[in-house]
Scaffold this motif. Structure first.
Motif, mmCIF file in Angstrom:
data_model
loop_
_atom_site.group_PDB
_atom_site.id
_atom_site.type_symbol
_atom_site.label_atom_id
_atom_site.label_comp_id
_atom_site.label_asym_id
_atom_site.label_seq_id
_atom_site.Cartn_x
_atom_site.Cartn_y
_atom_site.Cartn_z
ATOM 1 N N SER A 127 10.615 8.461 -4.600
ATOM 2 C CA SER A 127 10.503 8.623 -3.159
ATOM 3 C C SER A 127 10.068 7.346 -2.447
ATOM 4 O O SER A 127 9.903 7.337 -1.247
ATOM 5 C CB SER A 127 9.529 9.758 -2.834
ATOM 6 O OG SER A 127 8.239 9.443 -3.317
ATOM 7 N N LEU A 128 9.837 6.275 -3.199
ATOM 8 C CA LEU A 128 9.357 5.036 -2.595
ATOM 9 C C LEU A 128 10.491 4.294 -1.880
ATOM 10 O O LEU A 128 11.643 4.326 -2.304
ATOM 11 C CB LEU A 128 8.749 4.124 -3.658
ATOM 12 C CG LEU A 128 7.437 4.614 -4.281
ATOM 13 C CD1 LEU A 128 7.020 3.681 -5.397
ATOM 14 C CD2 LEU A 128 6.344 4.721 -3.224
ATOM 15 N N THR A 158 0.212 13.168 -4.601
ATOM 16 C CA THR A 158 0.744 12.041 -5.359
ATOM 17 C C THR A 158 2.216 11.846 -5.043
ATOM 18 O O THR A 158 2.920 12.758 -4.623
ATOM 19 C CB THR A 158 0.576 12.278 -6.873
ATOM 20 O OG1 THR A 158 1.202 13.508 -7.207
ATOM 21 C CG2 THR A 158 -0.884 12.306 -7.237
ATOM 22 N N GLU A 159 2.654 10.609 -5.266
ATOM 23 C CA GLU A 159 4.019 10.241 -4.897
ATOM 24 C C GLU A 159 4.719 9.650 -6.099
ATOM 25 O O GLU A 159 4.208 8.741 -6.737
ATOM 26 C CB GLU A 159 3.946 9.223 -3.761
ATOM 27 C CG GLU A 159 5.290 8.781 -3.246
ATOM 28 C CD GLU A 159 5.109 7.879 -2.044
ATOM 29 O OE1 GLU A 159 5.157 6.657 -2.230
ATOM 30 O OE2 GLU A 159 4.930 8.383 -0.945
ATOM 31 N N LEU A 186 -1.626 4.993 1.428
ATOM 32 C CA LEU A 186 -1.280 3.704 2.035
ATOM 33 C C LEU A 186 0.027 3.824 2.823
ATOM 34 O O LEU A 186 0.138 3.359 3.959
ATOM 35 C CB LEU A 186 -1.114 2.633 0.957
ATOM 36 C CG LEU A 186 -2.343 1.872 0.481
ATOM 37 C CD1 LEU A 186 -2.000 1.069 -0.763
ATOM 38 C CD2 LEU A 186 -2.885 0.947 1.566
ATOM 39 N N ASN A 187 1.003 4.468 2.203
ATOM 40 C CA ASN A 187 2.321 4.602 2.833
ATOM 41 C C ASN A 187 2.292 5.515 4.047
ATOM 42 O O ASN A 187 3.185 5.434 4.904
ATOM 43 C CB ASN A 187 3.334 5.115 1.809
ATOM 44 C CG ASN A 187 3.531 4.143 0.661
ATOM 45 O OD1 ASN A 187 3.300 2.942 0.804
ATOM 46 N ND2 ASN A 187 3.942 4.656 -0.494
ATOM 47 N N ALA A 188 1.278 6.370 4.116
ATOM 48 C CA ALA A 188 1.177 7.300 5.239
ATOM 49 C C ALA A 188 0.487 6.686 6.458
ATOM 50 O O ALA A 188 0.476 7.286 7.535
ATOM 51 C CB ALA A 188 0.434 8.558 4.800
ATOM 52 N N ASP A 204 7.815 0.717 2.390
ATOM 53 C CA ASP A 204 6.508 1.358 2.245
ATOM 54 C C ASP A 204 5.443 0.288 2.022
ATOM 55 O O ASP A 204 5.682 -0.706 1.319
ATOM 56 C CB ASP A 204 6.507 2.321 1.055
ATOM 57 C CG ASP A 204 7.229 3.619 1.371
ATOM 58 O OD1 ASP A 204 7.375 3.939 2.566
ATOM 59 O OD2 ASP A 204 7.645 4.307 0.418
ATOM 60 N N LEU A 205 4.275 0.514 2.585
ATOM 61 C CA LEU A 205 3.209 -0.490 2.481
ATOM 62 C C LEU A 205 2.832 -0.758 1.026
ATOM 63 O O LEU A 205 2.569 -1.904 0.653
ATOM 64 C CB LEU A 205 1.985 -0.041 3.278
ATOM 65 C CG LEU A 205 0.813 -1.019 3.308
ATOM 66 C CD1 LEU A 205 1.248 -2.387 3.839
ATOM 67 C CD2 LEU A 205 -0.322 -0.457 4.173
#
Length: 312
Positions: A25-26, A20-21, A204-206, A30-31
């Motif tokens: 950290s966003l 989880t994020e 998604l961000n990865a 980021d997507l």
């Protein structure tokens, strides 16, 4: 996607998500953030369609809910078939969670609850749903990296506003507390929806996508919202023709107008009988009267007596 749920549902803990994020950290690039910001307008438009507003107010007819469930079944069948086809594609693989997210099987259970064992022969794909499916098929076969847009739009909405709709449907349609009829909204393998959504956004961000592809994903997500709105508008038009709740086990009530496919009276083109009541409707209304029921019972007894005398 629909409005965020106002409260979390208490569910037994089944999974633990370690990736989880948190918000700190966003990054704006980021997507997940691009999707959130880039679809705000579409999101607002979708939740303000008449169909959704009526649904949230508890103004949903059983027959319309059944048609909406059928539309979802066709949509998710296409989406999840394409996801299965592309589960190893680098631009989509990190978002492949069939055990936690896939809805086709749950929708099949809902349709069997509403329509019975032969439900597959009783449902049809509407025009708006067909267009939505065609776009999903196109993406899955030619631009699989854009599947993320459709998955994001549907599943994140189901885990958010979908939980509100579940409660409204159960209360308004008097559905069983056991969850029958709303299995679509029940994610048995997600213990904590909010935590899973954070985990999904981290995935998604990865995704290893360049800036141009990220923009295309956002554009595709807006298209997905548009397709959903077209389905809502189609259902809203159908709902306007349903003048009274269609009860299971009885003929549809039309009030003098209606869908020709739902009542034998309207199957023929009866232009010369404009304004006449539906015989099916009138017959059912008559038989609800106690005096008519007694008269019918007496007639049946008389016929049975004559038949018995004749046989003797």
């Amino acid at each position: 996607m629909l409005p965020d749920a106002t409260e979390e549902l208490d569910e037994p803990e089944q999974l633990s998500y370690e990736e989880t994020e948190d918000g700190e950290s966003l990054s704006p690039t980021d997507l997940s953030e691009l999707l959130k910001e880039g679809t705000k307008e579409s999101h607002d438009r979708a939740e303000n369609t008449q169909f959704v507003k009526d649904f949230l107010r508890g103004r949903i007819k059983r027959e319309l809910f059944k048609l909406g469930t059928a539309a979802l079944y066709f949509t998710y069948s296409a989406l999840e078939e394409e996801m299965e086809r592309n589960k190893d594609e680098p631009g989509f693989a990190p978002l492949y969670f069939p055990l936690e997210l896939h809805r086709t099987e749950a929708l099949a259970k809902d349709l069997e609850f509403f329509y019975g064992a032969g439900w597959r022969e009783k449902i049809q794909c509407s025009e708006a749903t067909r267009r939505y499916m065609e776009r999903i098929r196109h993406v899955g076969q030619l631009e699989p990296e854009l599947l993320a847009a459709h998955a994001y739009t549907r599943y994140m909405g189901d885990l958010s506003g979908g939980q509100v709709l579940k409660k409204v449907a159960q209360r308004t349609l008097k559905l069983p507390s056991t969850g029958q009829g709303v299995q679509f909204y029940t994610f048995e393998n997600i213990a904590h929806p909010q935590q899973f959504k954070q985990f999904y956004r981290a995935r998604l961000n990865a995704l290893e996508l360049d800036e141009g592809t990220k923009r295309k994903v956002v554009e595709e997500a807006n298209k997905a919202f548009e397709f959903n709105m077209q389905v809502f508008e189609e259902l809203d038009k159908i709902g306007a023709r349903l003048t009274e709740e269609v009860q299971d086990g009885g003929p549809p009530v039309h009030g003098g107008t209606g869908d020709p496919h739902k009542c034998p009276y309207y199957a023929a083109k009866l232009a010369s009988t404009e304004g006449a009541g539906c015989p099916c409707h009138l017959a059912v209304a008559l038989l609800k009267q106690p005096s008519a029921q007694l008269a019918l019972a007496a007639c049946v007894a008389l016929v049975a007596g004559i038949a018995a005398w004749y046989v003797m």
